[in-house]
Structure formats: structure tokens, C-alpha cells
Design a protein around this motif. Sequence first.
Motif, PDB file in Angstrom:
ATOM      1  N   LEU A   1       0.057   4.819  -1.697  1.00  0.00           N
ATOM      2  CA  LEU A   1       0.113   6.113  -0.999  1.00  0.00           C
ATOM      3  C   LEU A   1       0.966   7.103  -1.791  1.00  0.00           C
ATOM      4  CD1 LEU A   1       0.556   4.687   2.613  1.00  0.00           C
ATOM      5  CD2 LEU A   1      -1.485   5.857   1.739  1.00  0.00           C
TER       6      LEU A   1
ATOM      7  N   LYS B   1       0.063  -7.079   6.615  1.00  0.00           N
ATOM      8  CA  LYS B   1      -0.080  -7.162   8.055  1.00  0.00           C
ATOM      9  C   LYS B   1      -0.854  -8.425   8.444  1.00  0.00           C
ATOM     10  CE  LYS B   1       2.374  -3.519   8.163  1.00  0.00           C
ATOM     11  NZ  LYS B   1       2.045  -2.104   8.107  1.00  0.00           N
TER      12      LYS B   1
ATOM     13  N   ARG C   1       4.898  -7.779  -1.134  1.00  0.00           N
ATOM     14  CA  ARG C   1       4.526  -6.421  -1.535  1.00  0.00           C
ATOM     15  C   ARG C   1       3.218  -6.350  -2.324  1.00  0.00           C
ATOM     16  NH1 ARG C   1       5.389  -4.331   1.565  1.00  0.00           N
ATOM     17  NH2 ARG C   1       5.529  -2.260   0.703  1.00  0.00           N
TER      18      ARG C   1
ATOM     19  N   TYR D   1      -4.223  -1.762   9.255  1.00  0.00           N
ATOM     20  CA  TYR D   1      -4.506  -2.696  10.365  1.00  0.00           C
ATOM     21  C   TYR D   1      -6.000  -2.916  10.569  1.00  0.00           C
ATOM     22  CZ  TYR D   1       0.376  -2.064  11.472  1.00  0.00           C
ATOM     23  OH  TYR D   1       1.739  -2.035  11.392  1.00  0.00           O
TER      24      TYR D   1
ATOM     25  N   SER E   1       0.852  -1.205   0.000  1.00  0.00           N
ATOM     26  CA  SER E   1       0.000   0.000   0.000  1.00  0.00           C
ATOM     27  C   SER E   1       0.883   1.250   0.000  1.00  0.00           C
ATOM     28  CB  SER E   1      -0.974  -0.004   1.174  1.00  0.00           C
ATOM     29  OG  SER E   1      -0.321  -0.169   2.401  1.00  0.00           O
ATOM     30  N   ASN E   2       2.129   1.095   0.438  1.00  0.00           N
ATOM     31  CA  ASN E   2       3.107   2.171   0.339  1.00  0.00           C
ATOM     32  C   ASN E   2       3.154   2.756  -1.084  1.00  0.00           C
ATOM     33  OD1 ASN E   2       5.513   3.656   0.625  1.00  0.00           O
ATOM     34  ND2 ASN E   2       6.258   2.188   2.125  1.00  0.00           N
TER      35      ASN E   2
ATOM     36  N   THR F   1      -3.842  -3.520   2.947  1.00  0.00           N
ATOM     37  CA  THR F   1      -2.611  -4.239   2.573  1.00  0.00           C
ATOM     38  C   THR F   1      -2.680  -5.725   2.899  1.00  0.00           C
ATOM     39  OG1 THR F   1      -0.226  -4.277   2.909  1.00  0.00           O
ATOM     40  CG2 THR F   1      -1.537  -3.677   4.812  1.00  0.00           C
TER      41      THR F   1
ATOM     42  N   ASN G   1      -0.047   3.757  12.981  1.00  0.00           N
ATOM     43  CA  ASN G   1       1.247   3.157  13.286  1.00  0.00           C
ATOM     44  C   ASN G   1       2.239   4.323  13.331  1.00  0.00           C
ATOM     45  OD1 ASN G   1       3.667   1.796  13.297  1.00  0.00           O
ATOM     46  ND2 ASN G   1       3.481   0.981  11.222  1.00  0.00           N
TER      47      ASN G   1
HETATM   48  C1  LIG Z   1       2.656  -1.185   7.228  1.00  0.00           C
HETATM   49  C2  LIG Z   1       1.860   0.036   6.960  1.00  0.00           C
HETATM   50  C3  LIG Z   1       1.615   0.485   5.655  1.00  0.00           C
HETATM   51  C4  LIG Z   1       2.273  -0.019   4.414  1.00  0.00           C
HETATM   52  O1  LIG Z   1       2.334  -1.348   4.266  1.00  0.00           O
HETATM   53  P1  LIG Z   1       2.692  -2.015   2.868  1.00  0.00           P
HETATM   54  O2  LIG Z   1       3.552  -3.158   3.243  1.00  0.00           O
HETATM   55  O3  LIG Z   1       3.395  -1.034   1.990  1.00  0.00           O
HETATM   56  O4  LIG Z   1       1.371  -2.421   2.291  1.00  0.00           O
HETATM   57  C5  LIG Z   1       0.800   1.593   5.486  1.00  0.00           C
HETATM   58  N1  LIG Z   1       0.271   2.221   6.530  1.00  0.00           N
HETATM   59  C6  LIG Z   1       0.468   1.835   7.796  1.00  0.00           C
HETATM   60  C7  LIG Z   1      -0.183   2.587   8.883  1.00  0.00           C
HETATM   61  C8  LIG Z   1       1.282   0.729   8.048  1.00  0.00           C
HETATM   62  O5  LIG Z   1       1.523   0.375   9.301  1.00  0.00           O
END
Ligand SMILES: *Cc1c(COP(=O)(O)O)cnc(C)c1O
Length: 240
Positions: free
Chosen positions: A53, A181, A189, A151, A49-50, A178, A121
Motif C-alpha cells: 500500500l 489474516k 510479514r 479479509y 500488504s501494508n 495478505t 477494517n
Molecule cells: C490487516 C490489514 C492490512 C495489512 O495487513 P498486512 O499485515 O500488512 O498484510 C491491510 N488492510 C486491511 C484492511 C487490514 O485489516
Amino acid sequence: AANNQLRQKAHQMLPEISRYPDGGGFLLKQALAGQLGVESSQITLGNGSNDVLELITRAFVRPGQGVIVAQHSFAVYTLAAKSTGADLRVVPAICWGHDLEGMAEAVDSETRIIFIANPNNPTGTWVSSDSLIDFLNSIPNHVLVVLDEAYFEYVEEENYPDGIRLLNNFPTLIVTRTFSKIHGLAGLRVGYSVSSSKIAEILNRVRQPFNVNTLGAVAALAALEDEEFVMESRTLNREQ
Ligand SMILES: *Cc1c(COP(=O)(O)O)cnc(C)c1O
């Protein structure tokens, strides 16, 4: 045991790695759409999801335009905003959590994106349904609200909102989730956003054509069907 199943599915795909992945992510999007109760056209897949974003920021923010984040929220929002030359506003936290009213007050005519991590987070704070809906009602429609639900699947609180159920009422809302988690697939990924089809169409134009790899896509598809693993992860998390 549950995770073994995913490993097997990924392993079976190894002979296919000389071919490019399905750039449209057809099967995974179809399965996600079915499970989430949305249209495939509302989904944008990402390399985690990074990736999504960053895509959102790159697609919608020009240098000098505004991005609003909460103090102590997930670091990627700030990095993405800075890398596009955005005017970043960090709104001080209240008891380590998002000050939604303060964030709404920080909006001006140049604001393009507000990021909300729910839960956040690294602080573990979360915003309730009522406060989120009040907040969304107060945001003008030139601003995108990105609700990061990395989450989501762990939360068992009653007044915790499901962002996807709010999309019909708030067309400038984008929800990200994502496989890293609760599904335990961080190394492969795979993440995604759900939004209006109009926004998803723009994001899908901006992303790299093969941003989700073959093994990640097949393991994510198997992970979606593995409800037992999700339940076990949730229980383990609660107990810890
Ligand atoms: C872990 C995390 C992500 C990104 O996770 P990806 O591995 O890139 O999908 C995004 N937002 C929060 C709050 C996270 O903790």
C-alpha cells in the motif's frame, strides 16, 4: 495441526538465513499466480500488504496530488498519503461504509489514487459487486483504484466481488491481499498486490530488493497449500 506444518517448513529454512532471500520471490509468485489464475508478472510481493500500500502511494503520488479515502477506513491509507505530501480527501461514510458515489464525485484532474477496503477494517462494512462495478465504470483512467482485500477469504456473501476477476476489465485497478489474516502469518510479514503487469513492473522497481524474508516466503508458500487451515479459520470466524 495445520499451523504446525508451516512452523516446520520455516524451521527447516533456518540454516539458510545467512543467505539473502530470493529477491524475485520466484516460487511464491508462481504458486500465487497458479492459485489466483493470473500471470506471475502481475504480482508484487511486500513485507505485509501494508508495504505494498505504501509502495503504490510512493510510486504514483507526487506532493499535492490527490488521494481519496473513506471516513473510518483502514488507517494506513491516510498515513501513506500524508507521508508523501498528498492532498488527502476523506469522504464521509454512509452507515459506517464507503460512499462510492461520493468518492467518485471527489475525483478531479489531480486525483491519483482511491483506496477502497473491502471488507473494511475496523467497521466490517463491504461493497457489493454491482456497486463496485458501477463505481469503477465511473472512474477516469488517470486514477488508480486500490481495492484492499485483506479479509477477502473470509467473506461468504453472494454479491461480494472478487477484485482479481475485474482486473482484465479495469486496467487501473490494483488488488491487495495478505497472509496475515486468514493464513495466520501476521508476524512473518507477507502480502501482495495483483494488477496489470505494467503497474506491477513499476511497483517492483520501487520496492526494496529483499522486502520479503526467507522464512516468510517459505511459510507463505506452505500456507497457500494448506486449504484445511483456511477452511478452519473461515468456520471459526463465522461461528464467532
Ligand atoms: C490487516 C490489514 C492490512 C495489512 O495487513 P498486512 O499485515 O500488512 O498484510 C491491510 N488492510 C486491511 C484492511 C487490514 O485489516
